[in-house]
Write an enzyme that holds these catalytic residues in place. Structure first.
Site, short mmCIF file in Angstrom:
data_model
loop_
_atom_site.label_atom_id
_atom_site.label_comp_id
_atom_site.label_asym_id
_atom_site.label_seq_id
_atom_site.Cartn_x
_atom_site.Cartn_y
_atom_site.Cartn_z
CG HIS A 228 21.80 -43.87 32.81
ND1 HIS A 228 22.53 -42.78 33.21
CD2 HIS A 228 21.80 -44.71 33.85
CE1 HIS A 228 22.92 -42.95 34.45
NE2 HIS A 228 22.50 -44.10 34.87
CE1 TYR A 232 24.90 -47.47 37.20
CE2 TYR A 232 23.28 -47.10 35.49
CZ TYR A 232 23.80 -46.79 36.73
OH TYR A 232 23.24 -45.81 37.47
CG HIS A 379 28.07 -36.81 37.97
ND1 HIS A 379 27.98 -37.48 39.16
CD2 HIS A 379 27.55 -37.64 37.03
CE1 HIS A 379 27.41 -38.67 38.95
NE2 HIS A 379 27.16 -38.79 37.68
CG PHE A 380 30.62 -37.36 32.85
CD1 PHE A 380 31.85 -37.31 32.23
CD2 PHE A 380 29.58 -36.61 32.32
CE1 PHE A 380 32.05 -36.52 31.12
CE2 PHE A 380 29.77 -35.82 31.22
CZ PHE A 380 31.02 -35.76 30.62
CG HIS A 381 35.83 -35.66 33.97
ND1 HIS A 381 34.86 -35.07 33.20
CD2 HIS A 381 36.87 -35.91 33.12
CE1 HIS A 381 35.29 -34.95 31.96
NE2 HIS A 381 36.51 -35.45 31.87
NE ARG A 442 27.81 -31.84 29.10
CZ ARG A 442 27.31 -33.09 29.08
NH1 ARG A 442 26.08 -33.34 29.50
NH2 ARG A 442 28.04 -34.10 28.65
NE ARG A 443 28.28 -32.67 25.25
CZ ARG A 443 27.46 -33.53 24.73
NH1 ARG A 443 26.33 -33.13 24.21
NH2 ARG A 443 27.75 -34.80 24.68
#
Lengths: 571, 171
Positions: A228, A232, A379-381, A442-443
């Site tokens: 995680h 950041y 989300h993370f795209h 996903r994946r």
């Protein structure tokens, strides 16, 4: 007027070396992304679905780790040098970490890409989360370890530069960009303890056969200890650019220097003791520990919400300096023709959307509906794939000319590129979120199954797949335009002032803020205490369950293994 | 340190939002009784699942009136039961799933619902659902588990009481 390359030629070469690795990885990674988008949606399937996972591993590692972190290495080297206004103390040390990180990257990339050629016998189809007991070739783990040690040495280099500066400036406040670099690196040292222990103590000896078994929940928890905060680590370079460069591009000044420091301190404190929120659905971890991780996660919204305020306020200030008026009409006065500005502004807008879907992910109970569905990469795209990646590309339009002494080849192409990225991501990410709500995992190479069909509440699965394929194609075209623009810029003629590189002082400076903000020892100590509180008991109970080295043998991710397993299923 | 009035307002609203989020989840867990994956499933020896009293013969076991336990072993690239034979449970009953893995980490997701867990070798996930409608549900593995991951699927059939045969599915 001279620019960065004239003042610090050696450092400019270092930054260029880092950005070159970043951009090459971006190009290859984006190509793999296109291949995946077309494969999963069934539009074009260039090769077997077995190879899909090699492509996916390469896409994840090259973009999420190599592109982002090499860009960070370059950007932070630039930021430290220009904000301390002095060359790095020992350029040989600098080149040593560049070389180590590059060598590690080559080793890891080679282990992954060798998966395309079964005859070599080397493979690392373990995705960028490399959960044991899936086992990769030792080269994969060794390269990863070298890469991380490279980043540690980079941090050491920047701290040495700061110490030299401090000797000459005993009473000054830490320059803002240096403050951002140092707090980010302190967070990184703390976070990488998890992955370092995971790789060096457990996975590397196990992949060499020195240790027979692993404790899969332990290595997974150590991964997320790092996994995680690494987000950041990707995001902080974007924040550095939003705080210190974007206000200038908008025509104004940063709204508040002290609040920028508060935000970076909050990230140092809260980034690491949250990793268990990726394990809400894991057995073997008590609900109370998950709740602690969630509470910390929710408080991490605070620095991002503060950033949203500061970024918008700084842009409004810039617009009003440029003659903008009215409640919202000032938006029209912003320099929308500047690709560096527009790219960063669009990236910020998408980050807000990504923040909202992140709040769903963080909600410990509603997370069950979307965990490991296509919602998550959707989300993370938006976050790493746009807030970070688009800010980095946009920032390059302003940064690279300072490193080469050459003008950007084409601003219109740059503008088309950032807008194309935004549009492509609207299609792709929106469709991924919606497909995730329908339960599409996903994946996976082929999200179509024999025993059931997915149902959507509105629209259809075919429409979602079309959006993903179209979006992925636009994103790839955007990267092609970016790469072309960067290459063409490299052969422009050198000029005296390739770009206006001055950064004006913030509206409220650091002087009025409490000095304790600059007390890095204090913040580091609190960060360590929070990590100890969040992780000691869960880790102890996981070790108690199955022992440090566990009782699960490895499962190598090789083609041969696949054939045997498939034979097992059929029999 | 000078903080603009609007920024103070924004800060206050942000904190309120955060505390509100934490509050709803806490209420969901304590007040509304939303059950989440915990550590109460205990551990198993992943190398000796065949000697386990339940995972050795995975399937549906009745544990009380309208209460059932379903033991599922996930392994490359099937659910047992689930893939070769569907998991069959009666409607209007309380069903507790116990899921573990025999090899790598898998996922166990009843498609389109919040019945979703990780299957980790050595650990047992337990969660309880109410079956309120006669219908078939798909199951997918939602964690990458190897080269035929995309072929790992199964079915849960929620059947009317009179069609339910407790001897199906392994019990």
């Amino acid at each position: 007027m001279a620019t960065f390359v004239d003042r610090y030629p050696e450092e400019a070469s270092v930054v260029k070396a880092c950005l070159t690795v970043a951009f090459v990885s971006l190009g290859i990674g984006a190509f793999f992304g296109l291949v995946q988008a077309l494969h999963r949606t069934g539009v074009v399937r260039l090769f077997s679905s077995v190879d899909y996972y090699t492509v996916l591993t390469a896409h994840g590692v090259l973009l999420a780790l190599v592109f982002t972190i090499f860009f960070l290495l370059g950007l932070f080297t630039w930021a430290i040098t220009r904000s301390l206004e002095r060359p790095l103390p020992n350029i040989r040390l600098t080149w040593a970490w560049v070389g180590l990180a590059q060598a590690g990257t080559v080793a890891t990339a080679a282990a992954i890409l060798a998966g395309f050629v079964p005859d070599i016998g080397v493979s690392a189809d373990v995705l960028f989360t490399f959960y044991a007991p899936m086992k990769a070739h030792p080269l994969f783990y060794a390269g990863l370890a070298m890469f991380i040690v490279g980043t540690w040495l980079a941090g050491a280099d920047w701290f040495l530069a700061y110490r030299e500066w401090r000797k000459d400036n005993p009473d000054e406040r830490i320059p803002l960009q240096t403050f951002m670099v140092l707090t980010t690196m302190l967070m990184w040292y703390l976070a990488t303890i998890g992955v370092a222990v995971e790789v060096v103590v457990f996975l590397l000896p196990w992949s060499f056969g020195i240790v027979e078994t692993v404790n899969p929940l332990l290595t997974r928890t150590l991964f997320w200890f790092f996994g995680h905060p690494v987000v950041y680590f990707w995001l902080m370079p974007a924040y550095l650019m939003w705080y210190t460069i974007l206000p200038k591009l908008a025509g104004g000044r940063l709204f508040s220097d002290p609040l920028a420091r508060v935000v970076f301190v909050l990230f140092l404190l809260l980034s690491t003791p949250v990793g268990i929120h990726h394990q809400y659905l894991d057995p073997g971890i008590a609900e109370g520990f998950k709740f602690i991780a969630m509470t910390n996660t929710m408080f991490l919204l605070l620095p991002s919400l503060l950033t949203a305020f500061t970024v918008v306020a700084s842009m409004e200030h810039g617009a009003r300096q440029r003659g903008g008026e009215g409640r919202l009409r000032w938006l029209g006065a912003l320099p929308w023709r500047d690709p560096a500005f527009t790219g960063m502004a669009l990236a910020g807008l998408m980050f807000a959307a990504g923040g909202f879907s992140g709040m769903i992910n963080a909600g410990m109970n509603i997370n069950y509906l979307i965990h490991n569905t296509l919602w998550v990469p959707g989300h993370f795209h938006l976050t790493v794939g746009t807030a970070v990646a688009l800010t980095m590309m946009a920032g390059s339009y302003w940064l690279v000319p300072q490193l080469t002494g050459r003008k950007l080849y084409s601003r219109p192409i740059g503008l088309a590129q950032v807008v194309l990225w935004f549009v492509g991501m609207v299609f792709m990410s929106n469709a991924m979120h919606r497909a995730g709500l329908a339960g599409v995992p996903r994946r996976t190479a082929e999200p179509q199954y024999n025993s059931f069909d997915f149902t959507t509440t509105m629209g259809s699965i075919e429409e979602l797949q079309l959006q993903i394929a179209v979006g992925g194609t636009l994103l790839f075209v955007s990267v092609v335009l970016f790469s072309f623009n960067m290459l063409a810029s490299a052969i422009e003629d050198p000029v005296e002032t390739p770009v206006d590189d001055r950064l004006p002082a913030p509206l409220s400076g650091a002087d009025g803020s409490p000095r304790v903000l600059d007390n890095l020892r204090l913040w580091t100590a609190i960060a360590v205490v929070l990590v100890v509180l969040a992780y000691t008991l869960p880790l102890a109970s996981i070790v108690q369950d199955a022992g440090l080295f566990g009782n699960v043998p490895g499962v190598p991710m090789l083609i041969g293994n696949f054939v045997e397993s498939l034979a097992g299923v059929i029999a | 340190m000078e903080i603009h009035a609007y920024e103070k307002l924004w800060l206050g609203a942000a904190l309120l939002l955060i505390v509100g989020f934490i509050g709803t989840v806490a209420f969901g867990a304590v007040g509304a009784g939303v059950d989440m994956i915990d550590d109460d499933g205990g551990t198993v020896d992943p190398g000796a699942l065949d000697q386990h009293p339940k995972f050795g013969d995975p399937g549906v076991y009745q544990s009380g009136p309208n209460e059932y336990d379903v033991y599922v072993v996930a392994q490359q690239f099937q659910f047992q039961p689930g893939t070769a034979e569907a998991i069959e449970v009666p409607v209007d009953s309380t069903v507790t799933f116990h899921v573990t893995s025999a090899d790598v980490i898998h996922g166990f997701e009843v498609v389109g619902t919040n019945a979703n867990t990780m299957a980790i070798p050595g650990q047992v996930s337990t969660f309880t659902v109410e079956t309120d409608e006669v219908r078939d549900h798909g199951i997918v593995c939602n964690e990458y588990c190897g080269s035929a991951h995309h072929a790992m699927e199964g079915t849960v059939k929620v059947v009317p009481d009179d069609e339910f045969n407790a001897t199906d599915g392994g019990a």
